[in-house]
Design a protein around this motif. Structure first.
Motif: not given
Length: 97
Positions: A65-66, A89-91
């Motif tokens: 997350y970011d 969510l970023k990956g």
């Protein structure tokens, strides 16, 4: 049918792996998990995530997350009700060999 048990392998990690269509070119748990998720083999995915009884912190893949930022001010966006930083969510994060 995917059924997430409490404390078991994350269904969200499963879906993020399914989004990866190209081979990663790695010979590790990450590529094995990606392949079994792509082939829709939930039981093999659980094994790739360190089995049913592994604690979340010991599983090789986690969601990454970011913080979400205001583009004009550069400040972190905060939740309206609780004031916590809003994360998106970023990956995936991979730890392992």
């Amino acid at each position: 049918m995917n059924v997430q048990r409490i404390g078991g392998a994350s269904v969200s990690v499963w879906w993020e792996l399914r989004r990866l269509k190209e081979k990663l070119g790695l010979d590790c748990a990450l590529e094995k998990a990606r392949v079994v998720a792509d082939e829709r083999k939930w039981d093999d995915f659980i094994n790739a995530m360190s089995c049913v009884f592994a604690k979340r912190k010991d599983q090789p893949l986690k969601l990454a997350y970011d913080a979400t930022f205001n583009k004009e001010t550069g400040e972190c966006k905060l939740g309206f009700y609780d004031g916590n930083i809003i994360q998106t969510l970023k990956g995936l994060m991979f730890k392992g060999n």
